[in-house]
Design a protein around this motif. Structure first.
Motif, PDB file in Angstrom:
ATOM      1  N   TYR A  94       0.823  -1.203   0.000  1.00 55.68           N
ATOM      2  CA  TYR A  94       0.000   0.000   0.000  1.00 55.68           C
ATOM      3  C   TYR A  94       0.863   1.262   0.000  1.00 55.68           C
ATOM      4  N   GLU A  95       1.947   1.228   0.748  1.00 53.57           N
ATOM      5  CA  GLU A  95       2.682   2.471   1.019  1.00 53.57           C
ATOM      6  C   GLU A  95       3.963   2.654   0.209  1.00 53.57           C
ATOM      7  N   ASN A  96       4.641   1.556  -0.098  1.00 54.19           N
ATOM      8  CA  ASN A  96       5.992   1.721  -0.628  1.00 54.19           C
ATOM      9  C   ASN A  96       6.272   1.011  -1.940  1.00 54.19           C
ATOM     10  N   GLN A  97       5.521  -0.018  -2.260  1.00 62.85           N
ATOM     11  CA  GLN A  97       5.926  -0.868  -3.371  1.00 62.85           C
ATOM     12  C   GLN A  97       4.863  -0.936  -4.459  1.00 62.85           C
ATOM     13  N   LEU A  98       5.336  -1.072  -5.685  1.00 63.38           N
ATOM     14  CA  LEU A  98       4.452  -1.425  -6.786  1.00 63.38           C
ATOM     15  C   LEU A  98       4.291  -2.938  -6.793  1.00 63.38           C
ATOM     16  N   VAL A  99       3.116  -3.390  -7.166  1.00 66.48           N
ATOM     17  CA  VAL A  99       2.877  -4.833  -7.188  1.00 66.48           C
ATOM     18  C   VAL A  99       3.394  -5.385  -8.507  1.00 66.48           C
ATOM     19  N   GLU A 100       4.644  -5.786  -8.489  1.00 64.99           N
ATOM     20  CA  GLU A 100       5.250  -6.373  -9.684  1.00 64.99           C
ATOM     21  C   GLU A 100       5.040  -7.888  -9.718  1.00 64.99           C
ATOM     22  N   ASP A 101       4.888  -8.475  -8.529  1.00 63.53           N
ATOM     23  CA  ASP A 101       4.667  -9.921  -8.445  1.00 63.53           C
ATOM     24  C   ASP A 101       3.267 -10.151  -7.892  1.00 63.53           C
ATOM     25  N   LEU A 102       2.321 -10.367  -8.781  1.00 61.06           N
ATOM     26  CA  LEU A 102       0.931 -10.544  -8.351  1.00 61.06           C
ATOM     27  C   LEU A 102       0.757 -11.794  -7.483  1.00 61.06           C
ATOM     28  N   ASP A 103       1.518 -12.829  -7.807  1.00 60.44           N
ATOM     29  CA  ASP A 103       1.420 -14.071  -7.024  1.00 60.44           C
ATOM     30  C   ASP A 103       1.855 -13.828  -5.580  1.00 60.44           C
ATOM     31  N   HIS A 104       2.937 -13.084  -5.421  1.00 61.84           N
ATOM     32  CA  HIS A 104       3.440 -12.791  -4.081  1.00 61.84           C
ATOM     33  C   HIS A 104       2.398 -12.013  -3.287  1.00 61.84           C
ATOM     34  N   PHE A 105       1.789 -11.021  -3.926  1.00 59.61           N
ATOM     35  CA  PHE A 105       0.741 -10.244  -3.269  1.00 59.61           C
ATOM     36  C   PHE A 105      -0.421 -11.149  -2.871  1.00 59.61           C
ATOM     37  N   ASN A 106      -0.856 -12.000  -3.781  1.00 58.57           N
ATOM     38  CA  ASN A 106      -1.988 -12.890  -3.509  1.00 58.57           C
ATOM     39  C   ASN A 106      -1.676 -13.866  -2.375  1.00 58.57           C
ATOM     40  N   LEU A 107      -0.452 -14.378  -2.352  1.00 51.11           N
ATOM     41  CA  LEU A 107      -0.054 -15.308  -1.291  1.00 51.11           C
ATOM     42  C   LEU A 107      -0.278 -14.699   0.074  1.00 51.11           C
ATOM     43  N   HIS A 108       0.125 -13.441   0.241  1.00 53.30           N
ATOM     44  CA  HIS A 108       0.028 -12.812   1.555  1.00 53.30           C
ATOM     45  C   HIS A 108      -1.373 -12.303   1.861  1.00 53.30           C
ATOM     46  N   VAL A 109      -2.145 -11.979   0.811  1.00 55.56           N
ATOM     47  CA  VAL A 109      -3.552 -11.642   1.040  1.00 55.56           C
ATOM     48  C   VAL A 109      -4.287 -12.858   1.603  1.00 55.56           C
ATOM     49  N   ILE A 110      -4.059 -14.017   1.015  1.00 57.65           N
ATOM     50  CA  ILE A 110      -4.708 -15.241   1.519  1.00 57.65           C
ATOM     51  C   ILE A 110      -4.217 -15.563   2.922  1.00 57.65           C
ATOM     52  N   ASN A 111      -2.921 -15.366   3.185  1.00 60.86           N
ATOM     53  CA  ASN A 111      -2.400 -15.607   4.540  1.00 60.86           C
ATOM     54  C   ASN A 111      -3.095 -14.714   5.559  1.00 60.86           C
ATOM     55  N   VAL A 112      -3.388 -13.470   5.152  1.00 61.85           N
ATOM     56  CA  VAL A 112      -4.104 -12.561   6.050  1.00 61.85           C
ATOM     57  C   VAL A 112      -5.523 -13.074   6.303  1.00 61.85           C
ATOM     58  N   CYS A 113      -6.133 -13.617   5.266  1.00 60.38           N
ATOM     59  CA  CYS A 113      -7.506 -14.107   5.402  1.00 60.38           C
ATOM     60  C   CYS A 113      -7.597 -15.419   6.184  1.00 60.38           C
ATOM     61  N   LEU A 114      -6.516 -16.195   6.156  1.00 60.49           N
ATOM     62  CA  LEU A 114      -6.521 -17.486   6.865  1.00 60.49           C
ATOM     63  C   LEU A 114      -6.264 -17.258   8.351  1.00 60.49           C
ATOM     64  N   TRP A 115      -7.325 -17.225   9.108  1.00 59.63           N
ATOM     65  CA  TRP A 115      -7.214 -16.959  10.552  1.00 59.63           C
ATOM     66  C   TRP A 115      -8.188 -17.861  11.287  1.00 59.63           C
ATOM     67  N   PHE A 116      -7.661 -18.581  12.287  1.00 60.11           N
ATOM     68  CA  PHE A 116      -8.496 -19.484  13.065  1.00 60.11           C
ATOM     69  C   PHE A 116      -8.279 -19.219  14.555  1.00 60.11           C
ATOM     70  N   PRO A 117      -9.334 -19.282  15.342  1.00 58.48           N
ATOM     71  CA  PRO A 117      -9.163 -19.109  16.796  1.00 58.48           C
ATOM     72  C   PRO A 117      -8.420 -20.299  17.389  1.00 58.48           C
ATOM     73  N   SER A 118      -7.797 -20.076  18.514  1.00 61.50           N
ATOM     74  CA  SER A 118      -7.094 -21.161  19.199  1.00 61.50           C
ATOM     75  C   SER A 118      -8.109 -22.163  19.752  1.00 61.50           C
ATOM     76  N   ASP A 119      -7.638 -23.369  19.977  1.00 56.70           N
ATOM     77  CA  ASP A 119      -8.520 -24.452  20.429  1.00 56.70           C
ATOM     78  C   ASP A 119      -7.945 -25.050  21.702  1.00 56.70           C
ATOM     79  N   PHE A 120      -8.351 -24.486  22.842  1.00 51.22           N
ATOM     80  CA  PHE A 120      -7.820 -24.934  24.125  1.00 51.22           C
ATOM     81  C   PHE A 120      -8.716 -26.004  24.743  1.00 51.22           C
TER      82      PHE A 120
END
Length: 255
Positions: A94-120
């Motif tokens: 958002y702040e510093n880089q142009l998205v030259e590698d779309l795959d790299h951007f997508n990888l981290h977008v999905i990582n942000v979306c993949l969130w699960f609560p802990s299971d104690f």
């Protein structure tokens, strides 16, 4: 034995030896009282042994739960750290880089979306509370640690629910609006599965739409902030869990 004492008593009465009879009667009562006291003591020891065995059974169950929770905490810390790392990378885009590698951007977008609560797992402790048997734990330090940990788990759950809420309104809403979810997920699994051939294109225009979303950026910023707070709580819980396991081991070794 009863017939033997009865015979002695009858002989004393026949011989009119009143004093000896009274002394004998007192002695007989004394023996009966001693017998009752011994029986009560044996019963008390047996009950104490049964209570101690129940306590040890609960302690073994609590230790097993704590050991599972320790693994879950350690695994969750790594997941939260990865979540923070991906969120930082997205904010850099958002702040510093142009998205030259779309795959790299997508990888981290999905990582942000993949969130699960802990299971104690605190089934044994909950059983103690629900059955009213918490008092069976004789070590006050263990009892207090368990109560404090239960409060700690509730605080963690509250913060995790807060993060889930932020994800729902800031991350998922924007992702589902601007991304081609099917292509994005296929692209992600091709990357993590190391399959470079026939890589699915996620679309540069869709990436640009997501980068224009202030809500998505704000969501990433909140993920970083709240996950750092969670990691601190997880690490505190890891320390407390290790100490409590040691304390339980010491208690179970006590005769």
């Amino acid at each position: 034995m009863i017939k033997f004492f009865r015979k002695i008593r009858q002989n004393l009465i026949k011989e009119n030896k009143v004093t000896k009879y009274v002394l004998y009667a007192i002695g007989e009562i004394f023996l009966v009282v001693i017998g009752i006291l011994i029986a009560l003591q044996i019963n008390n020891v047996n009950e104490a042994n049964k209570t101690r065995e129940r306590e040890l059974s609960y302690l073994r169950g609590i230790k097993a739960d704590l050991s599972l929770n320790l693994l879950e905490l350690q695994k969750t810390v790594k997941a939260r750290e990865a979540h923070i790392e991906s969120s930082n990378i997205i904010i850099d885009y958002y702040e510093n880089q142009l998205v030259e590698d779309l795959d790299h951007f997508n990888l981290h977008v999905i990582n942000v979306c993949l969130w699960f609560p802990s299971d104690f797992n605190n089934n044994t402790f909950q059983e103690l509370l629900n059955s009213g048997n918490l008092a069976i734990i004789s070590n006050d330090s263990i009892k207090n640690d368990l109560l404090n940990m239960d409060i700690g788990y509730k605080k963690i759950r509250y913060l995790e629910n807060h993060i889930q809420h932020d994800l729902d309104i800031l991350i998922y809403d924007q992702y589902y609006t601007f991304a081609d979810v099917n292509s994005s997920i296929k692209n992600y699994f091709q990357q993590v599965g190391n399959s470079p051939e026939n890589r699915v294109d996620i679309g540069e225009e869709r990436v640009q739409l997501l980068l224009e979303s202030q809500k998505f950026k704000n969501g990433c910023a909140l993920i970083i902030f709240n996950n750092n707070s969670l990691i601190e709580k997880y690490n505190n819980m890891i320390s407390t869990t290790n100490k409590l396991i040691t304390r339980i081991d010491n208690e179970m070794e006590t005769k």
